[in-house]
Design a protein around this motif. Structure first.
Motif, short mmCIF file in Angstrom:
data_model
loop_
_atom_site.label_atom_id
_atom_site.label_comp_id
_atom_site.label_asym_id
_atom_site.label_seq_id
_atom_site.Cartn_x
_atom_site.Cartn_y
_atom_site.Cartn_z
N GLU A 141 -9.18 -5.45 -40.65
CA GLU A 141 -8.21 -5.74 -39.43
C GLU A 141 -8.86 -5.08 -37.94
O GLU A 141 -9.34 -6.18 -37.59
N LEU A 142 -9.40 -4.20 -38.13
CA LEU A 142 -10.37 -3.60 -37.01
C LEU A 142 -11.02 -4.52 -36.75
O LEU A 142 -11.68 -4.84 -35.82
N ALA A 143 -11.96 -4.90 -38.07
CA ALA A 143 -13.54 -5.30 -38.07
C ALA A 143 -13.13 -6.80 -37.92
O ALA A 143 -13.78 -7.51 -36.34
N ILE A 179 -11.19 -7.61 -35.96
CA ILE A 179 -10.60 -7.85 -34.01
C ILE A 179 -11.58 -7.79 -33.11
O ILE A 179 -12.55 -8.00 -32.00
N ALA A 180 -12.89 -6.28 -34.15
CA ALA A 180 -14.15 -6.44 -33.56
C ALA A 180 -15.19 -7.93 -33.61
O ALA A 180 -15.70 -7.85 -32.51
N PHE A 181 -14.73 -8.48 -34.68
CA PHE A 181 -15.92 -9.71 -34.62
C PHE A 181 -15.25 -10.53 -33.51
O PHE A 181 -15.97 -12.09 -34.30
N GLU A 182 -14.40 -11.02 -33.50
CA GLU A 182 -13.20 -11.65 -33.09
C GLU A 182 -12.77 -13.08 -33.96
O GLU A 182 -13.27 -14.13 -33.34
N HIS A 183 -13.18 -12.62 -35.05
CA HIS A 183 -12.57 -13.43 -35.85
C HIS A 183 -11.63 -14.54 -35.07
O HIS A 183 -10.25 -14.32 -35.07
N ARG A 184 -11.55 -15.50 -36.27
CA ARG A 184 -10.26 -17.18 -35.70
C ARG A 184 -9.37 -17.08 -36.89
O ARG A 184 -8.23 -17.37 -36.85
#
Length: 162
Positions: free
Chosen positions: A71-73, A75-80
């Motif tokens: 889940e933090l990944a 966030i890091a990638f700013e996934h939609r």
């Protein structure tokens, strides 16, 4: 990204969590909960002022690490994400969360999605380089997230309506 973050030689969930919160200037609350659906293990809610990463509290310690890092990944990638939040698609899980207050919701829907593969790969890379294991802290509901947590728990059937 790990090189850019100064974590190419290793990090742990605490360091990644702190780095993402500070670099985005947004608090990320890690919240253990029980999900009613067996296939749902984690989700990321992007709210107006902070983020919530909810993870399955009955998972093994190693699995919790992977869920949180995944889940933090995101966030890091700013996934939609591929699961829109509205009253019809969220079902009972988030029926008490006002869609107007949520800027984004990311739940795992299909592992074949590019975003899911990217988050899984990043989580695996981070955990393969983890310099220490994550220890789940004693948990209390953060004041700024109390209303959201109550609504999530209510949607999961864990609490009575207020």
């Amino acid at each position: 990204m790990l090189v850019e973050w100064g974590m190419e030689h290793g990090c742990g969930i605490d360091e990644l969590h702190r780095y993402l919160s500070e670099s985005r200037r947004r608090t990320i609350h890690l919240i253990p909960t029980s999900f009613p659906e067996r296939h749902l293990l984690g989700l990321w809610l992007k709210l107006d002022d902070f983020d919530v990463v909810a993870f399955e509290k009955s998972a093994s310690p190693a699995h919790k690490e992977h869920i949180i890092t995944h889940e933090l990944a995101h966030i890091a990638f700013e996934h939609r994400g591929s699961v829109p939040l509205d009253q019809t698609s969220s079902g009972p899980l988030l029926s008490n969360v006002d869609p107007a207050g949520v800027r984004g919701l990311l739940m795992r829907s299909r592992y074949s999605d590019d975003e899911e593969q990217e988050a899984e790969t990043m989580a695996s890379l981070i955990l393969a380089r983890a310099t220490k294991r994550w220890v789940e802290p004693a948990w209390a509901v953060p004041e700024e997230a109390a209303d959201v947590v109550a609504r999530i728990e209510q949607g999961l059937g864990k609490a009575e309506p207020q």
